[in-house]
Design a protein around this motif. Structure first.
Motif, mmCIF file in Angstrom:
data_model
loop_
_atom_site.group_PDB
_atom_site.id
_atom_site.type_symbol
_atom_site.label_atom_id
_atom_site.label_comp_id
_atom_site.label_asym_id
_atom_site.label_seq_id
_atom_site.Cartn_x
_atom_site.Cartn_y
_atom_site.Cartn_z
ATOM 1 N N LYS A 110 89.271 32.053 13.914
ATOM 2 C CA LYS A 110 88.417 30.882 13.744
ATOM 3 C C LYS A 110 89.262 29.627 13.614
ATOM 4 O O LYS A 110 90.284 29.617 12.963
ATOM 5 N N ARG A 111 88.812 28.553 14.242
ATOM 6 C CA ARG A 111 89.497 27.290 14.194
ATOM 7 C C ARG A 111 88.536 26.232 13.696
ATOM 8 O O ARG A 111 87.581 25.913 14.378
ATOM 9 N N THR A 112 88.780 25.730 12.524
ATOM 10 C CA THR A 112 87.986 24.647 11.940
ATOM 11 C C THR A 112 86.487 24.814 12.154
ATOM 12 O O THR A 112 85.805 23.914 12.608
ATOM 13 N N GLY A 113 85.980 25.990 11.868
ATOM 14 C CA GLY A 113 84.548 26.231 11.941
ATOM 15 C C GLY A 113 84.022 26.583 13.319
ATOM 16 O O GLY A 113 82.897 27.011 13.449
ATOM 17 N N LEU A 114 84.827 26.395 14.365
ATOM 18 C CA LEU A 114 84.387 26.723 15.709
ATOM 19 C C LEU A 114 84.466 28.232 15.904
ATOM 20 O O LEU A 114 85.498 28.845 15.672
ATOM 21 N N ILE A 115 83.367 28.824 16.322
ATOM 22 C CA ILE A 115 83.366 30.253 16.607
ATOM 23 C C ILE A 115 83.760 30.418 18.073
ATOM 24 O O ILE A 115 83.178 29.790 18.957
ATOM 25 N N VAL A 116 84.750 31.257 18.313
ATOM 26 C CA VAL A 116 85.175 31.528 19.677
ATOM 27 C C VAL A 116 84.790 32.957 20.036
ATOM 28 O O VAL A 116 84.514 33.781 19.161
ATOM 29 N N VAL A 117 84.779 33.247 21.312
ATOM 30 C CA VAL A 117 84.365 34.559 21.806
ATOM 31 C C VAL A 117 85.163 35.679 21.144
ATOM 32 O O VAL A 117 84.621 36.713 20.760
ATOM 33 N N ALA A 118 86.469 35.487 20.969
ATOM 34 C CA ALA A 118 87.325 36.521 20.377
ATOM 35 C C ALA A 118 86.877 36.918 18.980
ATOM 36 O O ALA A 118 87.134 38.036 18.536
ATOM 37 N N ASP A 119 86.194 36.015 18.271
ATOM 38 C CA ASP A 119 85.732 36.300 16.909
ATOM 39 C C ASP A 119 84.643 37.361 16.876
ATOM 40 O O ASP A 119 84.466 38.029 15.862
ATOM 41 N N VAL A 120 83.905 37.515 17.953
ATOM 42 C CA VAL A 120 82.739 38.406 17.925
ATOM 43 C C VAL A 120 82.730 39.477 19.006
ATOM 44 O O VAL A 120 81.911 40.388 18.966
ATOM 45 N N ARG A 172 74.171 37.652 16.181
ATOM 46 C CA ARG A 172 74.700 37.946 14.836
ATOM 47 C C ARG A 172 75.602 36.828 14.347
ATOM 48 O O ARG A 172 75.542 36.436 13.184
ATOM 49 N N ALA A 173 76.432 36.292 15.226
ATOM 50 C CA ALA A 173 77.346 35.224 14.821
ATOM 51 C C ALA A 173 76.578 33.984 14.375
ATOM 52 O O ALA A 173 76.884 33.396 13.327
ATOM 53 N N ARG A 217 73.398 33.858 13.495
ATOM 54 C CA ARG A 217 72.579 34.216 12.335
ATOM 55 C C ARG A 217 73.414 34.114 11.066
ATOM 56 O O ARG A 217 72.983 33.551 10.062
ATOM 57 N N THR A 218 74.624 34.651 11.132
ATOM 58 C CA THR A 218 75.514 34.580 9.971
ATOM 59 C C THR A 218 75.844 33.129 9.652
ATOM 60 O O THR A 218 75.859 32.732 8.490
ATOM 61 N N GLN A 219 76.081 32.328 10.666
ATOM 62 C CA GLN A 219 76.395 30.915 10.446
ATOM 63 C C GLN A 219 75.205 30.175 9.841
ATOM 64 O O GLN A 219 75.359 29.347 8.953
ATOM 65 N N LEU A 220 74.000 30.505 10.298
ATOM 66 C CA LEU A 220 72.808 29.834 9.794
ATOM 67 C C LEU A 220 72.410 30.304 8.401
ATOM 68 O O LEU A 220 72.023 29.509 7.551
ATOM 69 N N LEU A 221 72.457 31.601 8.180
ATOM 70 C CA LEU A 221 71.966 32.162 6.927
ATOM 71 C C LEU A 221 73.075 32.594 5.986
ATOM 72 O O LEU A 221 72.797 33.094 4.901
ATOM 73 N N GLY A 222 74.317 32.467 6.384
ATOM 74 C CA GLY A 222 75.403 32.980 5.561
ATOM 75 C C GLY A 222 75.461 34.484 5.707
ATOM 76 O O GLY A 222 75.014 35.051 6.686
ATOM 77 N N ALA A 223 75.971 35.139 4.726
ATOM 78 C CA ALA A 223 76.148 36.598 4.776
ATOM 79 C C ALA A 223 74.952 37.319 4.188
ATOM 80 O O ALA A 223 75.080 38.352 3.553
ATOM 81 N N VAL A 224 73.755 36.806 4.378
ATOM 82 C CA VAL A 224 72.546 37.399 3.810
ATOM 83 C C VAL A 224 72.123 38.596 4.653
ATOM 84 O O VAL A 224 72.015 38.501 5.872
ATOM 85 N N ALA A 225 71.913 39.715 4.009
ATOM 86 C CA ALA A 225 71.434 40.907 4.706
ATOM 87 C C ALA A 225 69.991 40.683 5.138
ATOM 88 O O ALA A 225 69.249 39.951 4.481
ATOM 89 N N PRO A 226 69.557 41.308 6.247
ATOM 90 C CA PRO A 226 68.190 41.094 6.741
ATOM 91 C C PRO A 226 67.118 41.362 5.689
ATOM 92 O O PRO A 226 66.114 40.663 5.652
#
Length: 165
Positions: free
Chosen positions: A2-12, A137-138, A140-149
């Protein structure tokens, strides 16, 4: 990565995805689709050079009856190598691309997954695959944090729907 909040393809992405070779028989590709519940399989040479992609839709095209309702001979179809039905023009992304690039490609092309490649001056080397589920998923996690469904609340969902990505 991860780079300064930017999600890149390699992250997921899924690294080293299941793939087939150009000479893989269609019967084996069909078994792989059933076993793994994938919608597409990258086609690579021995050195992991991406040469094409084969999808469930490609398989349906080869086994469907023709206009005269003649059904192809099952044994003949099963023995065909995937190179006979694969698409060689492959929409792909690189590991360092922003995840939004993959998302835009998926939306504009209606593809469910994209091979992830490394160009490195030569032929594109397959290093992973990214799916619609990975992207969802990426974000969703960014929007909701690490909240389980099962911990989602109407308030969290309302906040997520008004959040800006």
């Amino acid at each position: 990565m991860k780079r300064t909040g930017l999600i890149v393809v390699a992250d997921v992405m899924t690294p080293d995805p299941v793939c087939v070779h150009p000479e893989t028989p269609i019967a084996q590709a069909m078994e792989m689709f059933d076993r793994h519940d994938f919608n597409a399989l990258p086609v690579v040479n021995a050195d992991r050079t991406l040469t094409g992609i084969v999808t469930k839709l490609d398989l349906l095209r080869v086994i469907r009856p023709d206009l005269a309702f003649h059904v192809p001979e099952p044994d003949a179809v099963a023995a065909l190598p995937v190179r006979k039905i694969m698409r060689t023009s492959v929409v792909n992304v690189e590991a360092e691309d922003a995840l939004t690039v993959a998302m835009e490609l998926m939306v504009s092309t209606r593809l469910r997954s994209l091979p992830v490649i490394r160009r490195g001056g030569g032929a594109p080397q397959l290093i992973g695959i990214v799916t619609q589920g990975d992207v969802m998923r990426a974000f969703r996690t960014q929007l909701l944090g690490a909240v389980a469904p099962d911990q989602e609340t109407p308030e969290l969902l309302r906040q997520a729907s008004t959040a800006r990505v």
